[in-house]
Enzyme design. Structure first.
Site, PDB file in Angstrom:
ATOM      1  N   GLN A  85      -9.475   9.085  -5.592  1.00 48.24           N
ATOM      2  CA  GLN A  85      -9.202   9.765  -4.315  1.00 48.24           C
ATOM      3  C   GLN A  85     -10.348  10.673  -3.862  1.00 48.24           C
ATOM      4  O   GLN A  85     -10.690  10.715  -2.685  1.00 48.24           O
ATOM      5  CB  GLN A  85      -7.918  10.605  -4.450  1.00 48.24           C
ATOM      6  CG  GLN A  85      -7.621  11.546  -3.297  1.00 48.24           C
ATOM      7  CD  GLN A  85      -7.042  10.842  -2.089  1.00 48.24           C
ATOM      8  OE1 GLN A  85      -5.905  10.396  -2.107  1.00 48.24           O
ATOM      9  NE2 GLN A  85      -7.829  10.720  -1.026  1.00 48.24           N
ATOM     10  N   HIS A  87       0.843  -1.207   0.000  1.00 50.21           N
ATOM     11  CA  HIS A  87       0.000   0.000   0.000  1.00 50.21           C
ATOM     12  C   HIS A  87       0.872   1.248   0.000  1.00 50.21           C
ATOM     13  O   HIS A  87       1.464   1.621   1.013  1.00 50.21           O
ATOM     14  CB  HIS A  87      -0.933   0.023   1.214  1.00 50.21           C
ATOM     15  CG  HIS A  87      -1.943   1.124   1.135  1.00 50.21           C
ATOM     16  ND1 HIS A  87      -3.287   0.891   0.983  1.00 50.21           N
ATOM     17  CD2 HIS A  87      -1.805   2.478   1.141  1.00 50.21           C
ATOM     18  CE1 HIS A  87      -3.937   2.037   0.920  1.00 50.21           C
ATOM     19  NE2 HIS A  87      -3.043   3.025   1.013  1.00 50.21           N
ATOM     20  N   ASP A 146       2.185   3.315   2.886  1.00 50.38           N
ATOM     21  CA  ASP A 146       1.188   4.319   2.534  1.00 50.38           C
ATOM     22  C   ASP A 146       1.818   5.592   1.957  1.00 50.38           C
ATOM     23  O   ASP A 146       1.545   5.944   0.822  1.00 50.38           O
ATOM     24  CB  ASP A 146       0.281   4.651   3.732  1.00 50.38           C
ATOM     25  CG  ASP A 146      -1.080   5.211   3.315  1.00 50.38           C
ATOM     26  OD1 ASP A 146      -1.347   5.289   2.108  1.00 50.38           O
ATOM     27  OD2 ASP A 146      -1.876   5.565   4.208  1.00 50.38           O
ATOM     28  N   HIS A 171      -9.420   1.625  -0.154  1.00 52.38           N
ATOM     29  CA  HIS A 171      -9.218   2.416   1.057  1.00 52.38           C
ATOM     30  C   HIS A 171     -10.547   2.323   1.818  1.00 52.38           C
ATOM     31  O   HIS A 171     -11.532   2.953   1.419  1.00 52.38           O
ATOM     32  CB  HIS A 171      -8.944   3.880   0.716  1.00 52.38           C
ATOM     33  CG  HIS A 171      -7.536   4.167   0.317  1.00 52.38           C
ATOM     34  ND1 HIS A 171      -6.976   3.708  -0.832  1.00 52.38           N
ATOM     35  CD2 HIS A 171      -6.570   4.890   0.951  1.00 52.38           C
ATOM     36  CE1 HIS A 171      -5.715   4.137  -0.913  1.00 52.38           C
ATOM     37  NE2 HIS A 171      -5.448   4.859   0.163  1.00 52.38           N
ATOM     38  N   GLU A 230     -11.189   4.412   6.517  1.00 56.39           N
ATOM     39  CA  GLU A 230     -10.066   5.138   7.139  1.00 56.39           C
ATOM     40  C   GLU A 230     -10.662   6.292   7.915  1.00 56.39           C
ATOM     41  O   GLU A 230     -10.693   7.437   7.482  1.00 56.39           O
ATOM     42  CB  GLU A 230      -9.075   5.632   6.074  1.00 56.39           C
ATOM     43  CG  GLU A 230      -7.810   6.218   6.695  1.00 56.39           C
ATOM     44  CD  GLU A 230      -6.802   6.717   5.665  1.00 56.39           C
ATOM     45  OE1 GLU A 230      -7.086   6.644   4.461  1.00 56.39           O
ATOM     46  OE2 GLU A 230      -5.733   7.180   6.090  1.00 56.39           O
ATOM     47  N   HIS A 262       1.529   5.345  -2.214  1.00 55.30           N
ATOM     48  CA  HIS A 262       1.041   6.374  -3.145  1.00 55.30           C
ATOM     49  C   HIS A 262       2.238   6.962  -3.876  1.00 55.30           C
ATOM     50  O   HIS A 262       2.806   7.971  -3.462  1.00 55.30           O
ATOM     51  CB  HIS A 262       0.256   7.458  -2.401  1.00 55.30           C
ATOM     52  CG  HIS A 262      -1.025   6.957  -1.815  1.00 55.30           C
ATOM     53  ND1 HIS A 262      -2.250   7.129  -2.423  1.00 55.30           N
ATOM     54  CD2 HIS A 262      -1.267   6.239  -0.686  1.00 55.30           C
ATOM     55  CE1 HIS A 262      -3.195   6.554  -1.694  1.00 55.30           C
ATOM     56  NE2 HIS A 262      -2.620   6.002  -0.626  1.00 55.30           N
TER      57      HIS A 262
HETATM   58 FE   FE2 Z   1      -3.492   5.116   1.120  1.00 56.37          FE
END
Ligand code: FE2
Length: 428
Positions: free
Chosen positions: A152, A57, A309, A210, A213, A59
């Site tokens: 996103q 995971h 992440d 995701h 969260e 970005h």
């Molecule tokens: Fe993430």
């Protein structure tokens, strides 16, 4: 005759002084006292030899953008998303590629050769997808990079979210992503999961969401994700990332939820560095930790992995591409300090994410690709404690990174834990 032999390595499962023979990029022998010639010999001298680290995971499109166009003042997830929204219109393919390649250099030096990155598809220009596809090609000799089409700003909430996600998949992104807790309503979040799982089933792709969260104990999209996984018959191909609301949920509800997740064989991905930084931000004191229930999920037989992440981006000003740092944080946040727990968490940055990512020739067995790391530590628990130098990193049997041993390191490597070879250990 082997191309390379790594002599006298200690393996993560506790076997000591093992030789690994490598031929044609793959592990061809694993035994003690291997009597054979080799083109090159690496003397591990009782140091840990691990399969390369896996980060399930990340970005990659945001990495190393810290400070652009400004810093995250509140430090929250939501300001991070807003800040990324300010940066996004200014992104260029060249700048995205340049930052990603710099990060990949760092990753290789840390022995991190498998990365699954989410790629924001909210901007219909899809410059992020174009850039990350280029990066995936360019790093192929060193890193297996998987790309998730990640809306996103919300699959429904972003103006062209639905169409952009499908276009990104058409361009060649590998996995279907989503963010149900960021849709406008709980119901839109639920419907986004229905749509995304259907798209994945129709295209034959994995899913990585995701999911929840949030510190809101009523954020229960994981329940829908598990149900949709079963409904579409894609058990084992779906990952739930973060799952931080499970930290705050009522225990009674969780006692129903975890078996549902196990039935769907949902792969769990926890991101301890980011979760401990971003969760509990609305609390005064006591402050919740916010990481999902890692030991309980492992005990229920779920495949639990740890992800990094972020590394120096709108959400997180720290990060070093080191999966040992990620597991080190998990040990503390989950209070998993026993030898057996540490070994479970080492699995959570190696074999478990490799399973989530579907890497079939991964590991320390004859026939596996020789993607290996020799660490300046004697065993797994020492590696987690010291986050030591990666002395050698091998990709398909070829040395791709070398780091000199740290001077003074052995003076603090007391190894009291090596008295017990981990007899209470069983793989999660
Ligand atoms: Fe993430």
């Amino acid at each position: 005759m082997f191309d390379t032999i790594i002599r006298n390595g200690n393996l993560p499962d506790g076997r000591e002084r093992i030789d690994l023979g490598i031929r044609d990029g793959r592990i061809a022998a694993i035994e003690r006292g291997l009597e054979a010639e080799a083109g090159a010999v690496i003397e591990a001298e009782g140091r840990l030899v691990s399969p390369a680290f896996c980060d399930p995971h990340f970005h990659m499109d945001a990495t190393l953008s810290l400070g652009l166009p400004r810093m995250n003042v509140s430090g929250t997830l939501l300001e991070g998303i807003a800040l990324w929204g300010e940066l996004r219109p200014t992104l260029t393919r060249e700048a995205l590629v340049e930052r990603a390649l710099r990060y990949c250099d760092l990753a290789v030096s840390q022995g991190l050769l498998y990365i699954r990155s989410h790629v924001d598809t909210s901007d219909p220009r899809l410059v992020t997808a174009e850039a990350m596809i280029e990066v995936r090609e360019r790093v192929k000799p060193y890193i297996d990079l998987q790309l998730v089409a990640f809306p996103q700003d919300g699959y429904f909430r972003a103006p062209e979210g639905e169409r952009s996600l499908e276009r990104a998949l058409d361009m060649g992104l590998d996995i279907v992503g989503g963010i149900p807790h960021f849709e406008r309503t709980m119901d839109e979040g639920r419907r986004s999961l229905e749509a995304l799982c259907r798209i994945a089933a129709e295209r034959g792709l994995p899913v990585d969401i995701h999911c929840d969260e949030s510190d809101d104990p009523m954020s229960r999209h994981i329940e829908t994700l598990a149900a949709e996984t079963v409904r579409h018959g894609v058990q084992g191909r779906v990952a739930g990332s973060h799952l931080t609301s499970m930290h705050s949920m009522d225990d009674y509800y969780v006692s129903k939820l975890i078996p549902l997740m196990a039935e769907a064989r949902v792969n769990v991905i926890s991101n301890p560095l980011i979760n401990i930084m971003l969760q509990g931000r609305h609390d005064t004191y006591p402050k919740r930790r916010g990481m999902t229930r890692v030991p309980e999920l492992m005990a229920a037989g779920l495949n639990v992995s740890l992800g990094q992440d972020c590394c120096m981006d709108p959400w997180y000003s720290m990060g070093s591409g080191d999966m040992l740092e990620v597991a080190h944080m998990a040990i503390h946040v989950a209070q998993m300090g026993s030898i057996a727990d540490k070994r479970r968490l080492f699995d959570a940055i190696t074999v478990n994410p490799a399973r989530t990512m579907g890497i079939e020739d991964y590991g320390l067995a004859v026939g596996c690709r020789a993607d290996l790391v020799v660490l300046q530590a004697g065993d797994v628990t020492e590696a987690l404690r010291l986050k030591p130098a990666r002395l050698f990193v091998l990709r398909a049997g070829r040395i791709v990174s070398r780091t000199e041993p740290r001077i003074g390191h052995l003076a603090i490597a007391g190894r009291p834990e090596r008295i017990d070879p981990g007899r209470d250990y069983r793989p999660a």
